[in-house]
Design an enzyme around this catalytic site. Structure first.
Site, short mmCIF file in Angstrom:
data_model
loop_
_atom_site.label_atom_id
_atom_site.label_comp_id
_atom_site.label_asym_id
_atom_site.label_seq_id
_atom_site.Cartn_x
_atom_site.Cartn_y
_atom_site.Cartn_z
N GLY A 29 0.81 -1.22 0.00
CA GLY A 29 0.00 0.00 0.00
C GLY A 29 0.84 1.26 0.00
N ASN A 30 0.20 2.37 -0.33
CA ASN A 30 0.87 3.66 -0.27
C ASN A 30 -0.16 4.77 -0.12
OD1 ASN A 30 0.34 3.77 -3.35
ND2 ASN A 30 1.83 2.12 -3.14
N THR A 45 8.98 3.46 0.62
CA THR A 45 8.96 2.07 0.18
C THR A 45 9.54 1.20 1.29
OG1 THR A 45 9.55 0.59 -1.64
CG2 THR A 45 11.24 2.17 -0.98
N GLU A 76 5.13 3.50 -6.34
CA GLU A 76 4.00 4.01 -7.12
C GLU A 76 3.95 5.54 -7.11
OE1 GLU A 76 2.90 1.92 -8.90
OE2 GLU A 76 2.81 0.00 -7.85
N HIS A 97 -4.89 -2.98 -0.36
CA HIS A 97 -5.36 -4.26 -0.88
C HIS A 97 -6.41 -4.85 0.06
CE1 HIS A 97 -0.92 -4.64 -2.47
NE2 HIS A 97 -1.60 -3.76 -3.15
N HIS A 158 -5.18 -6.83 -8.33
CA HIS A 158 -4.24 -6.08 -7.51
C HIS A 158 -4.86 -5.51 -6.22
CE1 HIS A 158 -0.65 -3.14 -7.41
NE2 HIS A 158 -1.23 -3.19 -6.24
ZN LIG Z 1 -0.69 -2.41 -4.46
#
Ligand SMILES: [Zn+2]
Length: 272
Positions: A29-30, A45, A76, A97, A158
């Site tokens: 995730g981000n 990251t 991302e 997710h 995804h």
């Molecule tokens: Zn992802």
């Protein structure tokens, strides 16, 4: 405008909630937030969203250059920057997710049908975006096609992506999306999803303006009684000019009390 410290705290807090609710595993995730017209804060990251410290967050410019010392940005980062460029009204982005939403994305099912009033008002239809390799341009290119008219997306094989006027607003959309995905899953087990008729959906869309919800999301697939597709958002009361809907941070979160009242009114009206 919020201070950099305030924004970092909000991202750390939302990261913890994302992790605690099981919307991500490991370092997945981000989350990002627009600091100003030249800088964006993004999660690093290789760090769990549940255990971030404010100093872990990475400051980047809109070309992706890192302006802070320490950690490297999420892989991302270019998806986030691209979305900020395309949508000036968006000040925060969440990617996670969550299992029910991702389950739908893996099964190839969108969540575009008009089923729950709160979801229709806040998110409209939730499209299933074609798969692209994570960490590359191929990942976010397909998102751009849906970006103008949606604030929540399922990413095929995804996960999920939500965007909003501030950090909490983007995160709340992730909660709404996952809640809807869970309810849809359970309804399917119980015999099927009942889709709201077109008239009811139109009332909910009209209610957006009344209740100060700036959403412009379209709904493309819901079943109306006549079987026509329900592309009712465009040209209706919701404007497609996102800039015209800019509001100060924090003012766009939907007032739940008013929403409940409005939904109750709509139901009573329907009953007679
Ligand atoms: Zn992802």
């Amino acid at each position: 405008m919020k201070s950099i410290y305030q924004l970092k705290k909000e991202i750390v807090d939302v990261g913890r909630r994302t992790y605690e609710r099981g919307y991500v595993a490991s370092n997945d995730g981000n989350i990002s937030a627009r600091l100003d017209e030249s800088k964006v804060l993004i999660t690093p990251t290789g760090v769990s969203k549940g255990f971030m410290r404010p100093e872990d967050l990475v400051l980047v410019d809109y070309d992706g250059n890192v302006l802070s010392q320490g950690k490297r940005p999420s892989s991302e980062v270019f998806m986030h920057l691209c979305i900020y460029k395309e949508r000036p009204d968006v000040n925060s982005i969440c990617h996670a997710h969550p299992v029910y939403a991702t389950g739908h994305a893996v099964a190839g099912l969108s969540l575009e049908k008009c089923v729950l009033p709160e979801v229709i008002i806040v998110l409209g239809g939730i499209p299933l975006v074609e798969y692209g390799e994570p960490g590359t341009e191929e990942f976010f290119k397909p998102v751009l096609k849906y970006l103008k008219d949606h604030d929540a997306f399922l990413l095929q094989n995804h996960g999920a992506l939500t965007i909003g006027s501030d950090v909490l607003n983007a995160y709340h959309k992730m909660e709404t999306l996952e809640h809807f995905a869970r309810i849809s899953y359970i309804a399917q087990q119980l015999g099927g999803v009942h889709v709201l008729p077109r008239d009811d959906v139109e009332q909910l869309i009209d209610a957006r303006a009344r209740y100060g919800v700036p959403a412009t999301a379209v709904c493309q697939t819901c079943d109306s009684p006549g079987g026509e597709s329900c592309e009712i958002y465009q040209g209706a009361s919701a404007t497609t000019n996102h800039n015209a809907n800019l509001k100060p941070s924090g003012s766009t979160d939907i007032d739940r009390e008013r929403l409940v009242k409005m939904v109750t009114e709509a139901v009573l009206k329907k009953l007679g």
